[in-house]
Design an enzyme around this catalytic site. Structure first.
Site, PDB file in Angstrom:
ATOM      1  N   ARG A  77       0.841  -1.203   0.000  1.00  0.00           N
ATOM      2  CA  ARG A  77       0.000   0.000   0.000  1.00  0.00           C
ATOM      3  C   ARG A  77       0.875   1.252   0.000  1.00  0.00           C
ATOM      4  NH1 ARG A  77      -4.057  -0.874   4.775  1.00  0.00           N
ATOM      5  NH2 ARG A  77      -4.714   1.244   4.312  1.00  0.00           N
ATOM      6  N   HIS A 129      -6.870   6.963  12.842  1.00  0.00           N
ATOM      7  CA  HIS A 129      -6.354   5.600  12.692  1.00  0.00           C
ATOM      8  C   HIS A 129      -4.871   5.568  12.381  1.00  0.00           C
ATOM      9  CE1 HIS A 129     -10.758   4.449  11.551  1.00  0.00           C
ATOM     10  NE2 HIS A 129     -10.598   4.556  12.846  1.00  0.00           N
ATOM     11  N   CYS A 157      14.072  -1.748  14.741  1.00  0.00           N
ATOM     12  CA  CYS A 157      14.312  -0.431  15.336  1.00  0.00           C
ATOM     13  C   CYS A 157      15.822  -0.160  15.393  1.00  0.00           C
ATOM     14  CB  CYS A 157      13.718  -0.446  16.755  1.00  0.00           C
ATOM     15  SG  CYS A 157      14.102   0.972  17.759  1.00  0.00           S
TER      16      CYS A 157
HETATM   17  C1  BV8 Z   1     -11.909  -0.697  18.703  1.00  0.00           C
HETATM   18  C2  BV8 Z   1      -6.387   1.216   9.745  1.00  0.00           C
HETATM   19  C3  BV8 Z   1     -11.924  -1.488  20.904  1.00  0.00           C
HETATM   20  C4  BV8 Z   1      -6.116  -0.096   9.116  1.00  0.00           C
HETATM   21  C5  BV8 Z   1      -8.724   1.086  10.255  1.00  0.00           C
HETATM   22  C6  BV8 Z   1     -14.414  -7.070  18.002  1.00  0.00           C
HETATM   23  C7  BV8 Z   1     -13.446  -6.693  18.944  1.00  0.00           C
HETATM   24  C8  BV8 Z   1     -13.082  -5.352  19.117  1.00  0.00           C
HETATM   25  C9  BV8 Z   1     -13.653  -4.368  18.313  1.00  0.00           C
HETATM   26  C10 BV8 Z   1     -14.604  -4.776  17.378  1.00  0.00           C
HETATM   27  C11 BV8 Z   1     -15.002  -6.083  17.216  1.00  0.00           C
HETATM   28  N1  BV8 Z   1     -15.940  -6.139  16.228  1.00  0.00           N
HETATM   29  C12 BV8 Z   1     -16.163  -4.899  15.761  1.00  0.00           C
HETATM   30  C13 BV8 Z   1     -15.378  -4.047  16.459  1.00  0.00           C
HETATM   31  C14 BV8 Z   1     -15.280  -2.628  16.293  1.00  0.00           C
HETATM   32  C15 BV8 Z   1     -14.372  -2.357  15.096  1.00  0.00           C
HETATM   33  C16 BV8 Z   1     -15.279  -2.061  13.941  1.00  0.00           C
HETATM   34  O1  BV8 Z   1     -15.893  -1.021  13.921  1.00  0.00           O
HETATM   35  N2  BV8 Z   1     -15.370  -3.024  12.995  1.00  0.00           N
HETATM   36  C17 BV8 Z   1     -16.233  -2.815  11.840  1.00  0.00           C
HETATM   37  C18 BV8 Z   1     -15.605  -3.474  10.618  1.00  0.00           C
HETATM   38  C19 BV8 Z   1     -17.614  -3.399  12.164  1.00  0.00           C
HETATM   39  N3  BV8 Z   1     -13.565  -1.208  15.435  1.00  0.00           N
HETATM   40  C20 BV8 Z   1     -12.341  -1.372  15.927  1.00  0.00           C
HETATM   41  O2  BV8 Z   1     -11.824  -2.459  16.054  1.00  0.00           O
HETATM   42  C21 BV8 Z   1     -11.664  -0.104  16.393  1.00  0.00           C
HETATM   43  N4  BV8 Z   1     -11.126  -0.327  17.706  1.00  0.00           N
HETATM   44  O3  BV8 Z   1     -13.101  -0.785  18.643  1.00  0.00           O
HETATM   45  O4  BV8 Z   1     -11.183  -0.984  19.814  1.00  0.00           O
HETATM   46  C22 BV8 Z   1     -11.024  -1.312  22.049  1.00  0.00           C
HETATM   47  C23 BV8 Z   1     -11.264  -0.269  22.947  1.00  0.00           C
HETATM   48  C24 BV8 Z   1     -10.434  -0.130  24.027  1.00  0.00           C
HETATM   49  C25 BV8 Z   1      -9.345  -1.003  24.213  1.00  0.00           C
HETATM   50  C26 BV8 Z   1      -9.092  -2.021  23.265  1.00  0.00           C
HETATM   51  C27 BV8 Z   1      -9.932  -2.185  22.169  1.00  0.00           C
HETATM   52  C28 BV8 Z   1     -10.488   0.239  15.487  1.00  0.00           C
HETATM   53  C29 BV8 Z   1     -11.013   0.663  14.141  1.00  0.00           C
HETATM   54  C30 BV8 Z   1      -9.833   1.142  13.307  1.00  0.00           C
HETATM   55  C31 BV8 Z   1      -9.475   0.062  12.331  1.00  0.00           C
HETATM   56  N5  BV8 Z   1      -8.452   0.575  11.420  1.00  0.00           N
HETATM   57  N6  BV8 Z   1      -7.753   1.535   9.458  1.00  0.00           N
HETATM   58  C32 BV8 Z   1      -5.679   0.136   7.702  1.00  0.00           C
HETATM   59  O5  BV8 Z   1      -6.146   1.097   7.059  1.00  0.00           O
HETATM   60  O6  BV8 Z   1      -4.866  -0.693   7.249  1.00  0.00           O
HETATM   61  S1  BV8 Z   1     -10.304   1.257   9.755  1.00  0.00           S
HETATM   62  C33 BV8 Z   1     -10.417   1.320   8.063  1.00  0.00           C
HETATM   63  O7  BV8 Z   1     -11.821   1.415   7.779  1.00  0.00           O
HETATM   64  C34 BV8 Z   1      -9.823   2.556   7.407  1.00  0.00           C
HETATM   65  O8  BV8 Z   1      -9.238   3.459   8.302  1.00  0.00           O
HETATM   66  C35 BV8 Z   1     -11.052   3.218   6.775  1.00  0.00           C
HETATM   67  O9  BV8 Z   1     -10.935   4.571   6.709  1.00  0.00           O
HETATM   68  C36 BV8 Z   1     -12.083   2.789   7.730  1.00  0.00           C
HETATM   69  C37 BV8 Z   1     -13.514   3.014   7.432  1.00  0.00           C
HETATM   70  O10 BV8 Z   1     -13.780   2.641   6.134  1.00  0.00           O
HETATM   71  P1  BV8 Z   1     -14.220   3.840   5.155  1.00  0.00           P
HETATM   72  O11 BV8 Z   1     -13.208   4.926   5.241  1.00  0.00           O
HETATM   73  O12 BV8 Z   1     -15.630   4.207   5.426  1.00  0.00           O
HETATM   74  O13 BV8 Z   1     -14.054   3.161   3.772  1.00  0.00           O
HETATM   75  P2  BV8 Z   1     -15.123   2.226   3.033  1.00  0.00           P
HETATM   76  O14 BV8 Z   1     -14.421   1.545   1.902  1.00  0.00           O
HETATM   77  O15 BV8 Z   1     -15.854   1.391   4.048  1.00  0.00           O
HETATM   78  O16 BV8 Z   1     -16.200   3.246   2.432  1.00  0.00           O
HETATM   79  C38 BV8 Z   1     -15.828   4.136   1.403  1.00  0.00           C
HETATM   80  C39 BV8 Z   1     -17.002   5.075   1.216  1.00  0.00           C
HETATM   81  O17 BV8 Z   1     -16.638   6.052   0.251  1.00  0.00           O
HETATM   82  C40 BV8 Z   1     -18.232   4.375   0.678  1.00  0.00           C
HETATM   83  O18 BV8 Z   1     -19.372   4.857   1.375  1.00  0.00           O
HETATM   84  C41 BV8 Z   1     -18.296   4.832  -0.790  1.00  0.00           C
HETATM   85  O19 BV8 Z   1     -19.629   4.945  -1.257  1.00  0.00           O
HETATM   86  C42 BV8 Z   1     -17.674   6.195  -0.701  1.00  0.00           C
HETATM   87  N7  BV8 Z   1     -17.013   6.667  -1.931  1.00  0.00           N
HETATM   88  C43 BV8 Z   1     -16.301   5.958  -2.837  1.00  0.00           C
HETATM   89  N8  BV8 Z   1     -15.824   6.795  -3.801  1.00  0.00           N
HETATM   90  C44 BV8 Z   1     -16.236   8.048  -3.465  1.00  0.00           C
HETATM   91  C45 BV8 Z   1     -16.992   7.979  -2.280  1.00  0.00           C
HETATM   92  N9  BV8 Z   1     -17.545   9.061  -1.711  1.00  0.00           N
HETATM   93  C46 BV8 Z   1     -17.341  10.249  -2.306  1.00  0.00           C
HETATM   94  N10 BV8 Z   1     -16.628  10.406  -3.441  1.00  0.00           N
HETATM   95  C47 BV8 Z   1     -16.057   9.336  -4.047  1.00  0.00           C
HETATM   96  N11 BV8 Z   1     -15.358   9.510  -5.175  1.00  0.00           N
HETATM   97 ZN    ZN Z   2      12.987   0.241  19.649  1.00  0.00          ZN
END
Ligand code: BV8
Ligand code: ZN
Length: 256
Positions: A77, A129, A157
């Site tokens: 990426r 993120h 590191c």
């Molecule tokens: C947390 C870095 C708790 C990675 C990312 C089980 C255990 C623990 C947590 C969970 C669990 N099950 C679910 C969860 C919660 C989980 C979550 O929400 N899961 C989802 C999938 C259901 N969340 C987490 O795990 C978060 N942490 O909850 O921790 C905790 C608390 C305390 C102590 C310990 C633990 C962490 C979430 C962060 C994950 N990391 N990114 C990487 O990138 O490699 S998230 C990843 O998804 C990206 O950052 C991205 O930005 C994000 C969201 O996706 P979108 O940006 O919305 O992208 P997507 O493709 O989905 O949509 C694109 C949109 O654009 C569409 O709507 C499309 O129509 C539109 N579009 C397309 N083209 C255009 C457009 N719009 C306008 N113009 C265009 N041209």
């Molecule tokens: Zn180190």
């Protein structure tokens, strides 16, 4: 020349009116704002990379189990990002921040890790993120900006020889407290909350949209399709953010 959107002028004028009457603006962006720069979205294609679901590769468990696979995912990426640049959507947000709103009254909150907002010139930027151009040591926690250069398949590191990891929030990891607090505060204080290019399915980031609504902000959504934010938005501008955001800024400049 009037910009035609799928659902006409009214929503654009309504969004412009909300923004003209607003003092504080908070913006939440997702992968969609970088799509026109050529960065694939997460759930756009089929959310797969080499047959793996992103949610399976972007986790601490995956890194623990197979760090080489996870580094291959991020190195690929990072290499792809070398060929991309900010698009007019990113630049329009910089214009909102620097020319239309007072600096302290504008906050950009992004879920993206691609670094394109920073490259476009956004200053009041909260990267929920993390950032794919930064790494951190799993042992001494030293952080390092490394740009997009290829790293070793298991980079170590220079201070303690510990294994480096991308400085990114993986699934099942907590977001950085300080960044989250600032995002939550900007959301609570804003008059308008604009949601751009996100499916609004990832929490806690998506929770900011609901928090803004509860706090009485006007919610504007810009997307090419329905999302989990659509039903709570006050106005939805259907179309690519690279066209809609510049049109919105032009509209605000006309009236200025
Ligand atoms: C947390 C870095 C708790 C990675 C990312 C089980 C255990 C623990 C947590 C969970 C669990 N099950 C679910 C969860 C919660 C989980 C979550 O929400 N899961 C989802 C999938 C259901 N969340 C987490 O795990 C978060 N942490 O909850 O921790 C905790 C608390 C305390 C102590 C310990 C633990 C962490 C979430 C962060 C994950 N990391 N990114 C990487 O990138 O490699 S998230 C990843 O998804 C990206 O950052 C991205 O930005 C994000 C969201 O996706 P979108 O940006 O919305 O992208 P997507 O493709 O989905 O949509 C694109 C949109 O654009 C569409 O709507 C499309 O129509 C539109 N579009 C397309 N083209 C255009 C457009 N719009 C306008 N113009 C265009 N041209
Ligand atoms: Zn180190």
């Amino acid at each position: 020349m009037h910009e035609r959107f799928d659902d006409g002028e009214r929503p654009l004028e309504q969004a412009a009116m909300f923004l003209r009457n607003a003092r504080r603006l908070a913006v939440l962006t997702g992968a969609g704002i970088s799509a026109e720069s050529g960065v694939p979205t997460f759930r756009g294609a089929d959310g797969l990379w080499e047959g793996h679901r992103i949610e399976e590769v972007a986790t601490p468990e995956a890194f623990q189990h197979n760090p080489k696979l996870v580094w291959r995912f991020y190195n690929q990426r990072r290499t792809n990002l070398k060929k991309v640049a900010p698009n007019p959507g990113h630049l329009a947000l910089v214009e909102l921040e620097t020319a239309i709103f007072q600096p302290d009254d504008f906050t950009l909150i992004t879920q993206n890790v691609d670094g394109l907002h920073r490259e476009a010139g956004s200053r009041r930027l909260l990267e929920l993120h993390g950032n794919i151009r930064r790494v951190r040591c799993t042992q001494c926690h030293d952080r390092l900006e490394v740009g997009l250069e290829q790293l070793a398949e298991l980079p170590s590191c220079s201070k303690c020889r510990g294994l480096l990891r991308p400085d990114i929030v993986w699934f099942h990891e907590a977001l950085p407290d300080d960044v989250w607090e600032e995002a939550a505060l900007a959301t609570a204080m804003c008059d308008v909350f604009m949601v751009v290019g996100t499916s609004a399915v990832v929490y806690p980031a998506a929770g900011l949209i609901h928090a803004a609504k509860r706090a009485g902000s006007k919610v504007i959504e810009i997307n090419i399709a329905r999302s989990d934010a659509t039903d709570i938005a006050d106005v939805c501008l259907l179309g690519p953010s690279g066209a809609i955001l510049p049109a919105l800024v032009r509209r605000l400049r006309e009236a200025a």
